[in-house]
Enzyme design. Structure first.
Site, mmCIF file in Angstrom:
data_model
loop_
_atom_site.group_PDB
_atom_site.id
_atom_site.type_symbol
_atom_site.label_atom_id
_atom_site.label_comp_id
_atom_site.label_asym_id
_atom_site.label_seq_id
_atom_site.Cartn_x
_atom_site.Cartn_y
_atom_site.Cartn_z
ATOM 1 C CG ASN A 57 -7.822 -2.004 -4.847
ATOM 2 O OD1 ASN A 57 -6.880 -2.761 -4.635
ATOM 3 N ND2 ASN A 57 -8.107 -1.006 -4.016
ATOM 4 C CG ASP B 218 -2.041 0.987 1.135
ATOM 5 O OD1 ASP B 218 -2.385 1.398 0.006
ATOM 6 O OD2 ASP B 218 -2.582 1.375 2.189
#
Ligand code: IPE
Ligand code: IPE
Ligand code: MG
Length: 252
Positions: free
Chosen positions: A67, A19
């Site tokens: 996502n 991330d």
């Protein structure tokens, strides 16, 4: 269940939530896509580091079910980068006997990505150096629900007795049931959450959260995570004294 640790206290299975690509780019006055591009180099590096440290299983969270809800252009670019990675890395993966695998709702991936992925999986299936597992279009809850659905079907057909269902029977319905649970979860980008990653398998994993953004995550950061892991005492609900007794071969 508690697994025997390798002698030098290294994890057998490391899982990574990669991330921070977007923030890395924004901090440089660039668009998020530039962060994803830089993130590819970090993927290459972490695969190398894991291999050099003889980690047996490496699972990388590359794209979540959530996502898919990002802006279309960003999703398209991530899919393009995935293609590029699969095309450019295959030689090196072969060279080091790395077996490529994938978990997630792979049927949602664009056909060209799916084809490259299937080919990488098939071509490397015989390798035994390290398993490199990509979590793509992956969601932990979806994986558990899917397992429950298939288990229910087998029960309906009389192939499974509901009374016999225990954790082991259930886990066999998850996507890569032969993988041991991750010993260590690394999350870059500083957020203290699981973001729907491996909800079942992370039950007793050690967590290492670093503020380093994914594109900056290098061999030194990986080594630091392994060192921190080695220093942990995994108790699995026991007392510290019981654990130390057991590791000295005594009765608990
Ligand atoms: C991780 O970086 C990559 C993916 C989720 C695909 P992000 O894109 O989430 O970056 P941040 O968290 O916005 O910085
Ligand atoms: C988790 O990162 C997913 C991946 C790294 C692929 P996100 O950026 O999507 O997670 P949240 O939104 O911060 O929870
Ligand atoms: Mg993020």
């Amino acid at each position: 269940m508690a697994e025997a640790k390798p002698p030098d206290n290294l994890p057998r299975h490391v899982a990574v939530i990669m991330d921070g690509n977007g923030r890395w780019a924004e901090a440089r006055g660039q668009g998020r896509i530039a962060g994803h591009q830089a993130g590819i180099d970090a993927v290459r590096e972490v695969v190398r580091s894991a291999r050099e440290r003889r980690i047996r299983y490496l699972t990388l969270f590359a794209f979540s079910t959530e996502n898919w809800n990002r802006p279309r252009l960003e999703v398209d670019e991530l899919m393009r980068l995935l293609q590029r990675y699969l095309r450019s890395e295959l030689d090196e993966l072969h060279e080091h006997r790395i077996r490529v695998r994938a978990i997630g709702a792979l049927d949602r991936l664009p056909r060209v990505v799916r084809r490259l992925l299937d080919r990488a999986i098939a071509d490397t299936a015989h390798h035994d150096g390290m398993d490199l597992v990509f979590a793509l279009s992956y969601g932990g809850r979806a994986e558990i629900v899917d397992a429950a659905r298939r288990l229910a079907r087998d029960a309906e057909r009389g192939e499974v007795d509901p009374e016999q269902i225990d954790e082991k029977v259930f886990a066999a319905y998850l996507q890569a049931p032969d993988l041991p649970d991750p010993d260590l979860l690394i999350r870059t980008g500083g957020e203290s959450r699981l973001s729907n990653f491996l909800l079942w398998q992370l039950a007793y994993s050690e967590l290492h959260i670093t503020p380093v953004m994914w594109p900056d995550f290098g061999p030194g950061d990986f080594a630091e995570a392994l060192d921190a892991f080695s220093a942990r005492e995994r108790r699995y609900g026991l007392t510290g004294a019981q654990v130390r007794d057991r590791s000295q071969g005594g009765a608990a």
